[in-house]
Enzyme design. Structure first.
Site, PDB file in Angstrom:
ATOM      1  CE  LYS A  91      30.444 -18.303  12.400  1.00 29.35           C
ATOM      2  NZ  LYS A  91      31.912 -18.220  12.387  1.00 29.35           N
ATOM      3  CG  ASN A  92      32.139 -16.644   8.956  1.00 30.54           C
ATOM      4  OD1 ASN A  92      32.116 -16.543  10.193  1.00 30.54           O
ATOM      5  ND2 ASN A  92      32.355 -17.780   8.351  1.00 30.54           N
TER       6      ASN A  92
ATOM      7  CB  CYS B  32      40.409 -23.980  16.483  1.00 36.71           C
ATOM      8  SG  CYS B  32      40.131 -24.189  14.740  1.00 36.71           S
TER       9      CYS B  32
ATOM     10  NE  ARG C 200      40.819 -21.511  11.514  1.00 38.68           N
ATOM     11  CZ  ARG C 200      39.571 -21.127  11.815  1.00 38.68           C
ATOM     12  NH1 ARG C 200      38.917 -21.744  12.778  1.00 38.68           N
ATOM     13  NH2 ARG C 200      39.027 -20.109  11.189  1.00 38.68           N
TER      14      ARG C 200
ATOM     15  CG  ASP D 223      32.930 -22.193   6.570  1.00 39.33           C
ATOM     16  OD1 ASP D 223      32.876 -20.957   6.617  1.00 39.33           O
ATOM     17  OD2 ASP D 223      33.927 -22.838   6.925  1.00 39.33           O
TER      18      ASP D 223
ATOM     19  NE  ARG E 280      32.745 -20.404  18.260  1.00 40.92           N
ATOM     20  CZ  ARG E 280      34.031 -20.439  17.925  1.00 40.92           C
ATOM     21  NH1 ARG E 280      34.759 -21.503  18.208  1.00 40.92           N
ATOM     22  NH2 ARG E 280      34.602 -19.422  17.315  1.00 40.92           N
TER      23      ARG E 280
HETATM   24  C1  EPZ Z   1      37.386 -17.725   7.623  1.00 38.95           C
HETATM   25  O1  EPZ Z   1      38.375 -18.209   8.524  1.00 38.95           O
HETATM   26  C2  EPZ Z   1      36.034 -18.151   8.205  1.00 38.95           C
HETATM   27  N1  EPZ Z   1      35.856 -17.542   9.523  1.00 38.95           N
HETATM   28  C3  EPZ Z   1      35.990 -19.672   8.335  1.00 38.95           C
HETATM   29  O2  EPZ Z   1      34.689 -20.033   8.803  1.00 38.95           O
HETATM   30  C4  EPZ Z   1      36.183 -20.279   6.932  1.00 38.95           C
HETATM   31  O3  EPZ Z   1      36.201 -21.686   7.037  1.00 38.95           O
HETATM   32  C5  EPZ Z   1      37.512 -19.785   6.342  1.00 38.95           C
HETATM   33  O4  EPZ Z   1      37.535 -18.334   6.322  1.00 38.95           O
HETATM   34  C6  EPZ Z   1      37.729 -20.277   4.915  1.00 38.95           C
HETATM   35  O5  EPZ Z   1      36.660 -19.862   4.106  1.00 38.95           O
HETATM   36  C7  EPZ Z   1      35.443 -16.253   9.587  1.00 38.95           C
HETATM   37  O6  EPZ Z   1      35.225 -15.597   8.579  1.00 38.95           O
HETATM   38  C8  EPZ Z   1      35.247 -15.686  10.961  1.00 38.95           C
HETATM   39  P1  EPZ Z   1      41.533 -18.461   6.119  1.00 38.95           P
HETATM   40  P2  EPZ Z   1      39.925 -17.740   8.345  1.00 38.95           P
HETATM   41  O7  EPZ Z   1      42.491 -17.459   6.638  1.00 38.95           O
HETATM   42  O8  EPZ Z   1      39.963 -16.363   7.876  1.00 38.95           O
HETATM   43  C9  EPZ Z   1      45.559 -20.975   6.483  1.00 38.95           C
HETATM   44  C10 EPZ Z   1      33.129 -21.106  10.181  1.00 38.95           C
HETATM   45  O9  EPZ Z   1      32.845 -22.303  10.269  1.00 38.95           O
HETATM   46  N2  EPZ Z   1      46.174 -19.726   6.955  1.00 38.95           N
HETATM   47  O10 EPZ Z   1      40.874 -18.236   4.793  1.00 38.95           O
HETATM   48  O11 EPZ Z   1      40.629 -18.071   9.606  1.00 38.95           O
HETATM   49  C11 EPZ Z   1      44.495 -21.511   7.431  1.00 38.95           C
HETATM   50  O12 EPZ Z   1      45.079 -22.288   8.454  1.00 38.95           O
HETATM   51  C12 EPZ Z   1      34.583 -20.682  10.090  1.00 38.95           C
HETATM   52  O13 EPZ Z   1      32.290 -20.162  10.136  1.00 38.95           O
HETATM   53  C13 EPZ Z   1      47.548 -19.686   7.189  1.00 38.95           C
HETATM   54  O14 EPZ Z   1      48.248 -20.679   7.030  1.00 38.95           O
HETATM   55  O15 EPZ Z   1      40.405 -18.744   7.200  1.00 38.95           O
HETATM   56  C14 EPZ Z   1      43.611 -22.325   6.501  1.00 38.95           C
HETATM   57  O16 EPZ Z   1      44.209 -23.596   6.326  1.00 38.95           O
HETATM   58  C15 EPZ Z   1      35.548 -21.864  10.238  1.00 38.95           C
HETATM   59  N3  EPZ Z   1      48.116 -18.518   7.597  1.00 38.95           N
HETATM   60  C16 EPZ Z   1      43.666 -21.547   5.187  1.00 38.95           C
HETATM   61  O17 EPZ Z   1      44.832 -20.709   5.272  1.00 38.95           O
HETATM   62  C17 EPZ Z   1      47.381 -17.366   7.784  1.00 38.95           C
HETATM   63  O18 EPZ Z   1      47.956 -16.322   8.149  1.00 38.95           O
HETATM   64  C18 EPZ Z   1      42.466 -20.641   4.952  1.00 38.95           C
HETATM   65  O19 EPZ Z   1      42.268 -19.892   6.125  1.00 38.95           O
HETATM   66  C19 EPZ Z   1      45.990 -17.421   7.538  1.00 38.95           C
HETATM   67  C20 EPZ Z   1      45.399 -18.612   7.114  1.00 38.95           C
END
Ligand code: EPZ
Length: 428
Positions: free
Chosen positions: A22-23, A125, A130, A315, A407
């Site tokens: 998915k990701n 969410c 996020r 995850d 999802r």
């Molecule tokens: C991706 O989300 C995945 N989703 C998530 O999987 C996964 O948990 C996550 O990466 C971490 O591995 C998809 O790929 C569609 P991040 P993403 O940006 O990109 C903070 C699932 O269950 N952050 O790496 O949104 C954020 O809040 C989902 O399949 C900021 O502060 O995650 C988090 O605390 C859930 N500012 C941390 O960084 C930003 O601009 C990591 O988030 C971006 C992120």
């Protein structure tokens, strides 16, 4: 509305076919916006989030055709063809972005190809606020003007994007993906430092390279992209889903089973598999995938600390907590990525689990038995951890709000049922 009923106590045996990731699929689908030639993806999983991305790309004007069967037939994923040759809408509406925050991944490609993009702020969410500040500051560094108004990101780059050095303050998968896609059409070279190293990033980089992009360092913390005038189309097969793999590995371990995860790639889950080994689970690489067998009567508790790849994946945190809930001893599980990713804890405790949360850490004292209960799913990975606990709990477990599950997991009750689980989906 659907709910899932499970009668616990069955040992799982047999084979589970692992679907496309998915990701990986979501950013790959967004990258279709970068080219005026069609992008075809195969091994596409059949998930609600994929349908949402199809809807978003369709609303933007991408012509989409979906072939129900993949080249090798059966449920080995579908094939989707996306053609973004016509001038597109440039706006991703709130009602879609609210449903799936990965919608924000259209921002970089729209901006790079058309010089403008209007995307709703995703909002928070269940697992955390996020924000997308890293996405936006990096796009500004590439020369975009970002204006936040009425809950929307209005991004423009009338003279195109210009490559530069981007240094992320911490690792972000989505921000790395947005910038990687945008930089393929920027003028000159972009260096992305503190880049995410997930296998899904490598998959995206491989597909972009097939489309003609010049990318080095995918899978390391420093990526180098030299922008080009335009990208071609290509046919690309999505990698297997490592989180689905880990989830079914735990289904085998928690029931004392013996499952072959068909199509699974061992190398994408090394940290997870090594912890599973320490807990008393045998992980065997085979040519058709990865076999998971419980070798000990009693699982051993292990400590978990979630980290960006190649560390233990956040995850998989909810799922391994279900396993630790019935292991022997105390396990300390620390969630370092998201600020609210313990929503499964109260529900597991209602099944008799002994778990205390203190800030970003949960202390899990293993118990000999869980009892079935009626439960509420709250988010994607929390939902599946309740299913895993239900597989081993005494009596019946009923899980409500399984739309969270749909999802990210395809036909979970069928896949588990085929391996011996007593599980059914009831619509009401
Ligand atoms: C991706 O989300 C995945 N989703 C998530 O999987 C996964 O948990 C996550 O990466 C971490 O591995 C998809 O790929 C569609 P991040 P993403 O940006 O990109 C903070 C699932 O269950 N952050 O790496 O949104 C954020 O809040 C989902 O399949 C900021 O502060 O995650 C988090 O605390 C859930 N500012 C941390 O960084 C930003 O601009 C990591 O988030 C971006 C992120």
């Amino acid at each position: 509305m659907d709910r899932i009923h499970i009668l616990g106590g069955e040992r799982l045996e047999g084979e589970v076919l692992i679907g496309g990731a998915k990701n990986a699929a979501l950013p790959l689908m967004a990258s279709s916006l970068l080219s005026s030639s069609p992008l075809t993806l195969s091994n596409l999983p059949h998930l609600v989030d994929i349908t949402t991305m199809v809807q978003l790309l369709g609303d933007l004007g991408v012509k989409i055709s979906m072939d129900g069967d993949s080249p090798n037939g059966g449920y080995a994923g579908r094939a989707i063809k996306m053609d973004a040759s016509e001038p597109l809408e440039k706006s991703a509406p709130y009602d879609l972005v609210r449903k799936m925050r990965a919608s924000v991944l259209v921002l970089g490609p729209l901006l790079a190809r058309w010089g403008e993009a209007k995307v709703s702020m995703p909002g928070g969410c269940a697992i955390g606020t996020r924000p997308i500040d890293l996405h936006l500051s990096a796009l500004e560094a590439l020369g975009a003007t970002i204006d936040l108004k009425e809950g929307y990101v209005n991004a423009t780059a009338p003279n195109g994007l210009k490559g530069c050095e981007i240094n992320f303050p911490f690792v972000s998968v989505g921000a790395t993906e947005n910038i990687l896609m945008a930089s393929t059409l920027a003028k000159g070279k972009t260096i992305i430092k503190n880049a995410a190293r997930e296998p899904e990033i490598i998959d995206l980089a491989n597909c972009l390279a097939d489309m003609g992009a010049s990318i080095n360092g995918a899978g390391t913390d420093t990526m180098e992209v030299v922008g080009t005038e335009e990208l071609n189309g290509t046919d690309y097969q999505i990698i297997p889903d490592r989180i689905e793999t880990g989830t079914y590995a735990i289904a085998s371990a928690i029931t004392g089973g013996d499952l072959l995860l068909r199509g699974a790639r061992f190398d994408t889950l090394s940290a997870f598999f090594s912890l599973l080994g320490k807990a008393g689970v045998e992980v065997i690489q085979e040519n058709k995938g990865v076999r998971i067998k419980r070798t000990t009567e009693q699982l051993a508790a292990v400590d978990i600390y979630t980290e960006p790849y190649p560390g233990f994946p956040t995850d998989m945190q909810a799922q391994i907590m279900a396993l630790m809930a019935v292991a022997k001893g105390k396990s300390i599980i620390t969630e370092s990525i998201f600020e609210n990713r313990f929503m499964h804890v109260p529900e597991l405790c209602r099944m008799g689990a002994d778990i205390d949360v203190n800030g970003s850490s949960a202390t899990v004292n293993g118990v000999s038995k869980l009892s079935g209960a009626e439960l509420m799913a709250t988010d994607l990975r929390a939902s599946v951890s309740l299913i895993l606990a239900g597989l081993v709990a005494r009596g019946e477990t009923i899980i409500n709000r399984v739309y969270h599950l749909d999802r990210g997991y395809e036909r979970v009750e069928e896949k588990l049922g085929m391996c011996g689980a007593n599980i059914k989906r009831v619509s009401f």
